[in-house]
Design a protein around this motif. Structure first.
Motif, PDB file in Angstrom:
ATOM      1  N   ALA A  31       0.732  -1.304  -0.056  1.00 21.08           N
ATOM      2  CA  ALA A  31       0.045  -0.124   0.058  1.00 21.08           C
ATOM      3  C   ALA A  31       0.820   1.298  -0.014  1.00 21.08           C
ATOM      4  CB  ALA A  31      -1.047   0.090   1.257  1.00 21.08           C
ATOM      5  N   ILE A  32       1.971   1.236   0.698  1.00 19.56           N
ATOM      6  CA  ILE A  32       2.864   2.616   0.931  1.00 19.56           C
ATOM      7  C   ILE A  32       3.522   2.610  -0.455  1.00 19.56           C
ATOM      8  CG2 ILE A  32       4.917   3.280   2.002  1.00 19.56           C
ATOM      9  CD1 ILE A  32       3.646   2.467   4.875  1.00 19.56           C
ATOM     10  N   ALA A  33       3.940   1.524  -0.933  1.00 22.05           N
ATOM     11  CA  ALA A  33       4.557   1.492  -2.054  1.00 22.05           C
ATOM     12  C   ALA A  33       3.743   1.990  -3.358  1.00 22.05           C
ATOM     13  CB  ALA A  33       5.016   0.085  -2.610  1.00 22.05           C
ATOM     14  N   MET A  34       2.458   2.034  -3.331  1.00 18.71           N
ATOM     15  CA  MET A  34       1.541   2.353  -4.290  1.00 18.71           C
ATOM     16  C   MET A  34       1.315   3.700  -4.039  1.00 18.71           C
ATOM     17  SD  MET A  34      -1.348  -0.780  -4.163  1.00 18.71           S
ATOM     18  CE  MET A  34      -2.341   0.007  -5.276  1.00 18.71           C
ATOM     19  N   MET A  35       1.300   4.216  -2.659  1.00 17.45           N
ATOM     20  CA  MET A  35       1.163   5.623  -2.712  1.00 17.45           C
ATOM     21  C   MET A  35       2.354   6.602  -3.164  1.00 17.45           C
ATOM     22  SD  MET A  35       0.158   5.568   1.340  1.00 17.45           S
ATOM     23  CE  MET A  35      -1.022   4.252   2.191  1.00 17.45           C
ATOM     24  N   VAL A  36       3.578   5.999  -3.110  1.00 12.45           N
ATOM     25  CA  VAL A  36       4.657   6.454  -3.608  1.00 12.45           C
ATOM     26  C   VAL A  36       4.960   6.779  -5.186  1.00 12.45           C
ATOM     27  CG1 VAL A  36       7.344   6.679  -3.559  1.00 12.45           C
ATOM     28  CG2 VAL A  36       5.979   6.225  -1.477  1.00 12.45           C
ATOM     29  N   ALA A  37       4.323   5.443  -5.701  1.00  7.52           N
ATOM     30  CA  ALA A  37       4.634   5.184  -7.177  1.00  7.52           C
ATOM     31  C   ALA A  37       3.346   6.304  -7.479  1.00  7.52           C
ATOM     32  CB  ALA A  37       3.979   3.911  -7.358  1.00  7.52           C
ATOM     33  N   GLU A  38       2.275   6.396  -6.796  1.00  4.36           N
ATOM     34  CA  GLU A  38       1.098   7.251  -7.757  1.00  4.36           C
ATOM     35  C   GLU A  38       1.632   8.724  -7.662  1.00  4.36           C
ATOM     36  OE1 GLU A  38      -1.529   8.187  -9.720  1.00  4.36           O
ATOM     37  OE2 GLU A  38      -2.044   6.180  -8.752  1.00  4.36           O
ATOM     38  N   GLU A  39       2.304   8.867  -6.456  1.00  3.68           N
ATOM     39  CA  GLU A  39       2.562  10.532  -6.350  1.00  3.68           C
ATOM     40  C   GLU A  39       3.988  10.733  -7.396  1.00  3.68           C
ATOM     41  OE1 GLU A  39       0.689  12.697  -5.738  1.00  3.68           O
ATOM     42  OE2 GLU A  39      -0.688  11.397  -4.495  1.00  3.68           O
ATOM     43  N   LEU A  40       4.702   9.768  -7.380  1.00  3.41           N
ATOM     44  CA  LEU A  40       6.060  10.130  -8.181  1.00  3.41           C
ATOM     45  C   LEU A  40       5.906   9.705  -9.606  1.00  3.41           C
ATOM     46  CD1 LEU A  40       9.199   8.968  -6.239  1.00  3.41           C
ATOM     47  CD2 LEU A  40       8.459  11.276  -6.776  1.00  3.41           C
ATOM     48  N   ILE A  77       2.752   9.889   3.821  1.00 11.16           N
ATOM     49  CA  ILE A  77       3.811   9.367   2.824  1.00 11.16           C
ATOM     50  C   ILE A  77       3.388   9.831   1.306  1.00 11.16           C
ATOM     51  CG2 ILE A  77       3.882   7.015   1.670  1.00 11.16           C
ATOM     52  CD1 ILE A  77       5.096   6.844   4.142  1.00 11.16           C
ATOM     53  N   ARG A  78       2.043  10.203   1.187  1.00 14.19           N
ATOM     54  CA  ARG A  78       1.780  10.749  -0.086  1.00 14.19           C
ATOM     55  C   ARG A  78       2.137  12.151  -0.428  1.00 14.19           C
ATOM     56  NH1 ARG A  78      -4.356  10.733  -1.683  1.00 14.19           N
ATOM     57  NH2 ARG A  78      -3.358  11.310  -3.702  1.00 14.19           N
TER      58      ARG A  78
END
Length: 604
Positions: A31-40, A77-78
Motif C-alpha cells: 500500500a505504501i509503495a502504491m502511494m509513492v508510485a502514484e505521486e512520483l 507518505i503521499r
C-alpha cells in the motif's frame, strides 16, 4: 535527495521507499509503495522498499495495530512523495527556464515537450530547493492507487519461500524456555544431569535452555527436570465462565414482556503461523534487536530505560493479530543476550505459543429486548461480564471506559445501553483481532438474527438501520449475493463499515458475500485479502477453535486440538468493495465480528 520516506540516489537513480510501520502480512508495504508510485508517477516495480528501524522521532508513531495504519500514514507518505515530485519538476523548470506548470513528471522523467530529464539527473539539484505548496494527485487521475490489478510487492518471494522472517534471523545461540506447567507457577529448582550441550539459565518465569541450534535446545528442554510452586493448579475455565455469568451486571429490566438470551464467547489464542521469536545482541550498554514486533517504537522506548544505545530492527512477521504487540519474547532475548554476551535468538514452539499466549478474554453476554408487533426490537439492554486486557489494565478495567468504547459499534436505531462487569483476569489476556468487538457484535447480531419475525434477515436490518453507510453496504451485499440470505450481520468500526451474508447450500458448502466500505480504497486487492482473512478466522472459531483450562493449564497445545481452518475449509467468498467518498478507514479487524456472527447463526 531524500526525506524520511522517499529518497532518490543521484548516482544509481534508485528510488527507495522507507516503510515506517511493520508488515505482519497485512500488505502495508504494498500500500505504501502504491502511494509513492502514484505521486512520483512511476511503477511499483521500479521502487526499492526498505523497512524503517524503530525511531519515533523520525517516523512518528510506528505501531501496527488497532486497524489504523492506513489512516495514520497515507497522508504523510503521499505528501512526502508528492513533495519529491514537486521539487524534481521545479529543478527541471529552472534548467529549462520555463514555468513549472509547463512541465510534467511521468515514468521517471520530467518532460517539457520533447525535452526530458531523468529523476536521477535532477535529484542532486532538487534536494537543494525549497518546496512550495504541494498538491496530491486527484483521485480521478489515479493510475496506481485504487487499481485492483496491482499485486503485492512481496508476493513472489512469499510464494517461493524466499522471504526472511524473524525466525530466520541468524544468531550465535538459540534458546527455548521451560515454561510453567500450570498458571502462575514460579520456578524453584532444576536437575540438569540429563541435559547435553546446552546451558540452563534461570529466569523469573522459567528456565532457558541455550544451545548452538534449535534442535539441541529443544532436546535439552525435554531432558531438564524442573520444580515449581505457587500459582493456580486447580484453575478451570468452566468455573471461570460460571463466575462471569454470576457477575453479570443487573442492567435495566423493561416493564412487561421481553426476550432474553445468554451468549458465551470463548477464550482464543492468536496462533500466528510464525510463533513469537526475537534475536538480540548486547555489547555493554548497546543493544541491537531483531524482532517481528508490531510496535518497534514502543519496544525501543522500553529498552532505552536499560541501554544507552538501542536499535530495534523490525523483521517481517509471519502473522501477528495482536500477539506481537506484547514484549515478553523480546525481553527474553535481551536477557539471554546480556547473560551470554553473544547474539541469542529465542524461539517459541507451537506448544509454547498456544499454552502461554495472551488470550482473548472469555466473556458472557445477556441481552434483553422489548419487541413490537412485527417482532422488531424497540429497546435493548446488553450486559457483559468479562476480563480486562493485561497490557491495558487501567483502561479496560474501567466499566465506564469500556461502555464508552463500545457505544459507537451498534448501527441500529434501537434505544438501549451496554453495561460491563470487569473481573480480574485469572490468566494473561491481550489484544486479539477486533478486541472486544468480536464479542459484543457477535452477541448483538446473533440476538437480532434469532428473533422470531416474519421477514428475512436482510429486511429486518434495513428496517432498523439508522446508519446510512451500513445500509448501503448491506444493500450492496444483498444485491451481490448469489443465493439465500440465511444469515446476516453488520459492523461499523475504525471509520469503516461492513455487511456479511452467509448461507449453507444444498451440497453442504458455505457461500459468503461481504460488502465493505473503507472510505477511499487505496489498495482494493488488499482490502479483499484482509476481509477474506477475517472471514477465515471466523470460520475457525465457529467450527470449534477455543482455549480451555483444566487442572491449572491450557488443554490445547497444537493445531491438532486447536482446529484452525485449513485451505480445504475455505468457503466461497465474494468481497464487494463499495465506492465511497468517506475518509480512509481501518480494515484489519473489521470483518471478523460480522463474519463470526453470520457464521455463528448459520451453524446453530
Amino acid at each position: 535527495m531524500m526525506n524520511p520516506f522517499v529518497r532518490i540516489d543521484a548516482e544509481s537513480g534508485r528510488i527507495t521507499v522507507t516503510v515506517p510501520v511493520p508488515d505482519s502480512g497485512q500488505g502495508v508495504r504494498t500500500a505504501i509503495a502504491m502511494m509513492v508510485a502514484e505521486e512520483l508517477k512511476v511503477s511499483v516495480d521500479s521502487l526499492w522498499i526498505e523497512q524503517a528501524e524503530g525511531d519515533p522521532d523520525v517516523y512518528g508513531p510506528q505501531i501496527s495495530a488497532n486497524s489504523n495504519t492506513m489512516q495514520r500514514v497515507h497522508e504523510p507518505i503521499r505528501t512526502a512523495a508528492a513533495t519529491v515530485r514537486h521539487l524534481l519538476v521545479k529543478a527541471a523548470a529552472r534548467r529549462w527556464q520555463v514555468a513549472e506548470s509547463e512541465c510534467r513528471a511521468a515514468e521517471g522523467f520530467v518532460r517539457h515537450g520533447d525535452l526530458r530529464f531523468s529523476y536521477q539527473e535532477l535529484a542532486e539539484e532538487a534536494a537543494t530547493l525549497t518546496p512550495g505548496d504541494v498538491e496530491l494527485t486527484p483521485q480521478d487521475e489515479w493510475q496506481v492507487l485504487g487499481n485492483p490489478a496491482v499485486k503485492r510487492v512481496d508476493q513472489d518471494a512469499i510464494v517461493r519461500g524466499k522471504l526472511a522472517y524473524g525466525i530466520d534471523q541468524p544468531a550465535d545461540l538459540v534458546a527455548v524456555v521451560a515454561r510453567p506447567p500450570w498458571i502462575g507457577a514460579t520456578p524453584t529448582g532444576f536437575d540438569a544431569s540429563r541435559v547435553r550441550d546446552a546451558e540452563v539459565v534461570r529466569l523469573d518465569h522459567g528456565f532457558a535452555l541455550v544451545a548452538e541450534d534449535t534442535y539441541t535446545a529443544i532436546k535439552a528442554r525435554e531432558n531438564l527436570e524442573t520444580s515449581w510452586q505457587g500459582g493456580f493448579p486447580d484453575a478451570d475455565s468452566d468455573q471461570w465462565a460460571a463466575e462471569l455469568e454470576a457477575a453479570l451486571p443487573a442492567g435495566n429490566t423493561p416493564p412487561g414482556e421481553y426476550v432474553e438470551k445468554i451468549y458465551v464467547t470463548p477464550m482464543l489464542a492468536h496462533v500466528p503461523m510464525e510463533p513469537p521469536t526475537a534475536t538480540a545482541k548486547v555489547n555493554g550498554d548497546e543493544l541491537t534487536l531483531w524482532a517481528p514486533t508490531q510496535a518497534p517504537d514502543r519496544v525501543r522506548k522500553l529498552l532505552e530505560e536499560e541501554f544507552v544505545s538501542v536499535r530495534v530492527i523490525p523483521t517481517r512477521a509471519g502473522g501477528a493479530f495482536g500477539r506481537k504487540f506484547e514484549v515478553d519474547f523480546v525481553l527474553e532475548a535481551v536477557q539471554l543476550a546480556r547473560h551470554t554476551g553473544k547474539t541469542v535468538k529465542v524461539v517459541w514452539t507451537r506448544d509454547d505459543d498456544i499454552q502461554h499466549d495472551s488470550y482473548r478474554p472469555l466473556s458472557v453476554h445477556r441481552i434483553r429486548a422489548t419487541v413490537n408487533d412485527e417482532g422488531l426490537p424497540v429497546w435493548r439492554d446488553h450486559a457483559v461480564s468479562t476480563w480486562p486486557l493485561s497490557a491495558m489494565l487501567d483502561m479496560t478495567s474501567n466499566p465506564e471506559v469500556m461502555k464508552m468504547m463500545s457505544g459507537n459499534k451498534y448501527p441500529y436505531g434501537v434505544e438501549g445501553e451496554v453495561h460491563f462487569a470487569i473481573l480480574p483476569p485469572p490468566i494473561r489476556t491481550g489484544f486479539w483481532r477486533s478486541v472486544y468487538a468480536g464479542q459484543l457484535v457477535y452477541a448483538d447480531e446473533l440476538f437480532l438474527s434469532g428473533l422470531d419475525m416474519a421477514d428475512n434477515q436482510v429486511e429486518r436490518r434495513l428496517k432498523l438501520l439508522a446508519d446510512q453507510r451500513v445500509r448501503k453496504v448491506l444493500e450492496a451485499a444483498a444485491e451481490a449475493h448469489d443465493g439465500e440470505a440465511q444469515a446476516v450481520a453488520c459492523h461499523r468500526d475504525y471509520g469503516s463499515v461492513i455487511a456479511v451474508i452467509a448461507e449453507t447450500r444444498h451440497d453442504g458448502s458455505t457461500n459468503i458475500t461481504a460488502a465493505v466500505d473503507v472510505g477511499t480504497a487505496l489498495h482494493p486487492s488488499g482490502v479483499r485479502q484482509q476481509v477474506e482473512g477475517g472471514i477465515m478466522d471466523a470460520v475457525s472459531v465457529v467450527r470449534g477453535a477455543r482455549i480451555t483450562v483444566k487442572q491449572g493449564k491450557v488443554v490445547q497445545k497444537s493445531f491438532g486440538d486447536y482446529p484452525w481452518a485449513r485451505i480445504g475449509d475455505t468457503p466461497e467468498i465474494n468481497v464487494v468493495v463499495v465506492a465511497s467518498d468517506a475518509p480512509v478507514g481501518g480494515l484489519g479487524e473489521l470483518a471478523y465480528p460480522a463474519a463470526a456472527a453470520a457464521l455463528g447463526f448459520l451453524s446453530r
